[in-house]
Design a protein around this motif. Structure first.
Motif, PDB file in Angstrom:
ATOM      1  N   PRO A 176      35.148  40.892  42.154  1.00  0.00           N
ATOM      2  CA  PRO A 176      34.293  40.440  43.257  1.00  0.00           C
ATOM      3  C   PRO A 176      32.885  40.118  42.773  1.00  0.00           C
ATOM      4  N   GLY A 177      32.261  39.162  43.456  1.00  0.00           N
ATOM      5  CA  GLY A 177      30.895  38.782  43.126  1.00  0.00           C
ATOM      6  C   GLY A 177      30.092  38.583  44.393  1.00  0.00           C
ATOM      7  N   ALA A 178      29.110  37.705  44.337  1.00  0.00           N
ATOM      8  CA  ALA A 178      28.236  37.452  45.479  1.00  0.00           C
ATOM      9  C   ALA A 178      28.297  35.982  45.873  1.00  0.00           C
ATOM     10  N   ASN A 179      27.927  35.706  47.120  1.00  0.00           N
ATOM     11  CA  ASN A 179      27.813  34.334  47.624  1.00  0.00           C
ATOM     12  C   ASN A 179      29.117  33.547  47.505  1.00  0.00           C
ATOM     13  N   GLY A 180      30.236  34.234  47.757  1.00  0.00           N
ATOM     14  CA  GLY A 180      31.519  33.557  47.743  1.00  0.00           C
ATOM     15  C   GLY A 180      32.033  33.193  46.369  1.00  0.00           C
ATOM     16  N   LYS A 181      31.460  33.782  45.333  1.00  0.00           N
ATOM     17  CA  LYS A 181      31.886  33.512  43.962  1.00  0.00           C
ATOM     18  C   LYS A 181      32.508  34.767  43.356  1.00  0.00           C
ATOM     19  N   ALA A 182      33.400  34.567  42.387  1.00  0.00           N
ATOM     20  CA  ALA A 182      33.912  35.694  41.615  1.00  0.00           C
ATOM     21  C   ALA A 182      32.842  36.119  40.617  1.00  0.00           C
ATOM     22  N   GLY A 183      32.753  37.423  40.376  1.00  0.00           N
ATOM     23  CA  GLY A 183      31.737  37.935  39.465  1.00  0.00           C
ATOM     24  C   GLY A 183      32.206  38.061  38.033  1.00  0.00           C
TER      25      GLY A 183
ATOM     26  N   GLY B 159      44.470  54.450  24.866  1.00  0.00           N
ATOM     27  CA  GLY B 159      44.302  55.892  24.769  1.00  0.00           C
ATOM     28  C   GLY B 159      45.544  56.604  25.264  1.00  0.00           C
ATOM     29  N   PRO B 160      45.589  57.924  25.134  1.00  0.00           N
ATOM     30  CA  PRO B 160      46.756  58.689  25.577  1.00  0.00           C
ATOM     31  C   PRO B 160      46.914  58.643  27.092  1.00  0.00           C
ATOM     32  N   TYR B 161      48.081  59.070  27.555  1.00  0.00           N
ATOM     33  CA  TYR B 161      48.397  59.009  28.987  1.00  0.00           C
ATOM     34  C   TYR B 161      47.366  59.734  29.832  1.00  0.00           C
ATOM     35  N   VAL B 162      46.835  60.838  29.324  1.00  0.00           N
ATOM     36  CA  VAL B 162      45.901  61.649  30.101  1.00  0.00           C
ATOM     37  C   VAL B 162      44.650  60.860  30.483  1.00  0.00           C
ATOM     38  N   GLU B 163      44.303  59.832  29.721  1.00  0.00           N
ATOM     39  CA  GLU B 163      43.129  59.017  30.057  1.00  0.00           C
ATOM     40  C   GLU B 163      43.390  58.102  31.245  1.00  0.00           C
ATOM     41  N   GLY B 164      44.652  57.847  31.533  1.00  0.00           N
ATOM     42  CA  GLY B 164      44.981  56.974  32.647  1.00  0.00           C
ATOM     43  C   GLY B 164      44.757  55.508  32.317  1.00  0.00           C
ATOM     44  N   SER B 165      44.617  54.717  33.360  1.00  0.00           N
ATOM     45  CA  SER B 165      44.421  53.279  33.190  1.00  0.00           C
ATOM     46  C   SER B 165      42.932  52.943  33.235  1.00  0.00           C
ATOM     47  N   TYR B 166      42.618  51.724  32.843  1.00  0.00           N
ATOM     48  CA  TYR B 166      41.242  51.236  32.856  1.00  0.00           C
ATOM     49  C   TYR B 166      41.194  49.915  33.613  1.00  0.00           C
ATOM     50  N   GLU B 167      40.223  49.791  34.508  1.00  0.00           N
ATOM     51  CA  GLU B 167      39.947  48.533  35.187  1.00  0.00           C
ATOM     52  C   GLU B 167      38.504  48.171  34.877  1.00  0.00           C
ATOM     53  N   VAL B 168      38.325  47.146  34.070  1.00  0.00           N
ATOM     54  CA  VAL B 168      36.985  46.809  33.585  1.00  0.00           C
ATOM     55  C   VAL B 168      36.706  45.328  33.814  1.00  0.00           C
ATOM     56  N   VAL B 169      35.445  45.016  34.015  1.00  0.00           N
ATOM     57  CA  VAL B 169      35.035  43.644  34.317  1.00  0.00           C
ATOM     58  C   VAL B 169      34.445  42.974  33.080  1.00  0.00           C
ATOM     59  N   VAL B 170      34.953  41.788  32.782  1.00  0.00           N
ATOM     60  CA  VAL B 170      34.334  40.914  31.782  1.00  0.00           C
ATOM     61  C   VAL B 170      33.533  39.874  32.552  1.00  0.00           C
ATOM     62  N   PRO B 171      32.213  39.813  32.354  1.00  0.00           N
ATOM     63  CA  PRO B 171      31.374  38.915  33.156  1.00  0.00           C
ATOM     64  C   PRO B 171      31.638  37.445  32.865  1.00  0.00           C
ATOM     65  N   THR B 172      31.285  36.620  33.827  1.00  0.00           N
ATOM     66  CA  THR B 172      31.543  35.184  33.731  1.00  0.00           C
ATOM     67  C   THR B 172      30.958  34.572  32.467  1.00  0.00           C
ATOM     68  N   ALA B 173      29.805  35.040  32.041  1.00  0.00           N
ATOM     69  CA  ALA B 173      29.150  34.458  30.867  1.00  0.00           C
ATOM     70  C   ALA B 173      30.026  34.508  29.624  1.00  0.00           C
ATOM     71  N   ALA B 174      30.956  35.471  29.570  1.00  0.00           N
ATOM     72  CA  ALA B 174      31.791  35.631  28.378  1.00  0.00           C
ATOM     73  C   ALA B 174      32.893  34.584  28.279  1.00  0.00           C
ATOM     74  N   PHE B 175      33.198  33.897  29.394  1.00  0.00           N
ATOM     75  CA  PHE B 175      34.309  32.938  29.353  1.00  0.00           C
ATOM     76  C   PHE B 175      34.005  31.623  30.063  1.00  0.00           C
ATOM     77  N   ALA B 176      32.799  31.450  30.587  1.00  0.00           N
ATOM     78  CA  ALA B 176      32.468  30.243  31.349  1.00  0.00           C
ATOM     79  C   ALA B 176      32.809  28.948  30.610  1.00  0.00           C
ATOM     80  N   PRO B 177      32.552  28.840  29.298  1.00  0.00           N
ATOM     81  CA  PRO B 177      32.888  27.586  28.605  1.00  0.00           C
ATOM     82  C   PRO B 177      34.386  27.298  28.546  1.00  0.00           C
ATOM     83  N   LEU B 178      35.213  28.311  28.810  1.00  0.00           N
ATOM     84  CA  LEU B 178      36.664  28.139  28.719  1.00  0.00           C
ATOM     85  C   LEU B 178      37.288  27.663  30.027  1.00  0.00           C
ATOM     86  N   LEU B 179      36.543  27.721  31.135  1.00  0.00           N
ATOM     87  CA  LEU B 179      37.116  27.453  32.452  1.00  0.00           C
ATOM     88  C   LEU B 179      37.512  25.990  32.629  1.00  0.00           C
ATOM     89  N   ALA B 180      38.611  25.790  33.361  1.00  0.00           N
ATOM     90  CA  ALA B 180      39.039  24.443  33.726  1.00  0.00           C
ATOM     91  C   ALA B 180      38.066  23.884  34.768  1.00  0.00           C
TER      92      ALA B 180
END
Length: 264
Positions: free
Chosen positions: A216-223, A235-256
């Motif tokens: 999610p982002g702001a102003n109707g855009k994805a963040g 990591g091991p099972y005890v750490e569980g899962s990870y949900e992490v955000v890669v910001p737009t700046a890291a992939f903007a040149p790749l977008l269609a």
């Protein structure tokens, strides 16, 4: 030869996404979601249920869909039908497993739950998180999450890779993904080890092979992109899962070009 539960879950989730994509080819002429006089999309009374549940001596299965999905009836129907079919197949497989094992005395019933919840929405895209948890015996169950993207303009599901230019190298996001995972690891207390690109037991995942949905982002855009990293990946099972955000700046040149304007 048995397939480890986390790998089996990833295979099944990939199969679900492939089935949904196939459904799109059959349903592209279906009706559009209801709109108000101003053109805003509104949820309508669902002709398709938002939940499903089944219990047998061999397995318990459950499906829940967030009410926001009813704003897109084509997507709603596809998700429900595909998930119910998958859960019924799981029930059949559980019965076959128990029969082959010579009964189920003293064993807990297998279980599988599927939950579909919104992740983010832009002017053109509706993004979901598809969470699956499965127990088939042993010390604990296993979960995996994947992303689903619905193009509201085309009224069809798109593949995550459709967000990017043809031939774009998604590995360009690897460094940003690894940094985001390690930042989250630092919040989880002592004993949680960071990962590196060349780690021995646990290593940074390849962004091109890691499920994601929109953040999610702001102003109707994805963040950015919300990467969904399952147990045992970094990591091991005890750490569980990870949900992490890669910001737009890291992939903007790749977008269609069609989707560049959906990110802020």
């Amino acid at each position: 030869m048995s397939v480890p539960a986390p790998i089996r879950l990833m295979i099944l989730s990939a199969a679900v996404l492939a089935t949904l994509s196939a459904c799109n080819r059959d349903d592209e002429k279906a009706g559009a979601p209801a709109s108000t006089a101003t053109g805003a999309v509104v949820a309508t009374a669902p002709a398709t249920p938002l939940s499903y549940e089944s219990k047998t001596p061999y397995a318990e299965v459950e499906l829940t869909l967030d009410p926001a999905i009813t704003a897109y009836p084509d997507l709603h129907a596809q998700l429900y039908q595909t998930a119910v079919r998958e859960l019924n197949q799981f029930n059949e497989g559980a019965q076959a497993d128990r029969t082959e094992a010579g009964g189920d005395a003293g064993q807990a019933a297998y279980s599988r739950t599927i939950a579909l919840v919104p992740a983010a929405e832009t002017q053109r895209l509706f993004a979901l998180k598809h969470d699956v948890y499965e127990f088939t015996g042993g010390a604990h169950g296993n979960g995996v999450s994947t992303g689903i993207l619905w193009d509201k303009t085309a009224r069809r599901q798109i593949r995550p890779t459709d967000l990017f230019r043809a031939g774009a190298d998604l590995k360009a996001m690897n460094t940003a993904l690894c940094a985001a995972i390690n930042a989250e690891k630092r919040t989880r207390g002592e004993g949680v080890e960071p990962v590196t690109a060349d780690g021995d037991l646990w290593a940074c995942p390849d962004a091109s092979a890691t499920p994601f949905t929109l953040a999610p982002g702001a102003n109707g855009k994805a963040g950015g992109l919300l990467f969904l990293v399952g147990p045992y990946v970094v990591g091991p099972y005890v750490e569980g899962s990870y949900e992490v955000v890669v910001p737009t700046a890291a992939f903007a040149p790749l977008l269609a070009p069609d989707y560049t304007g959906e990110f802020g």
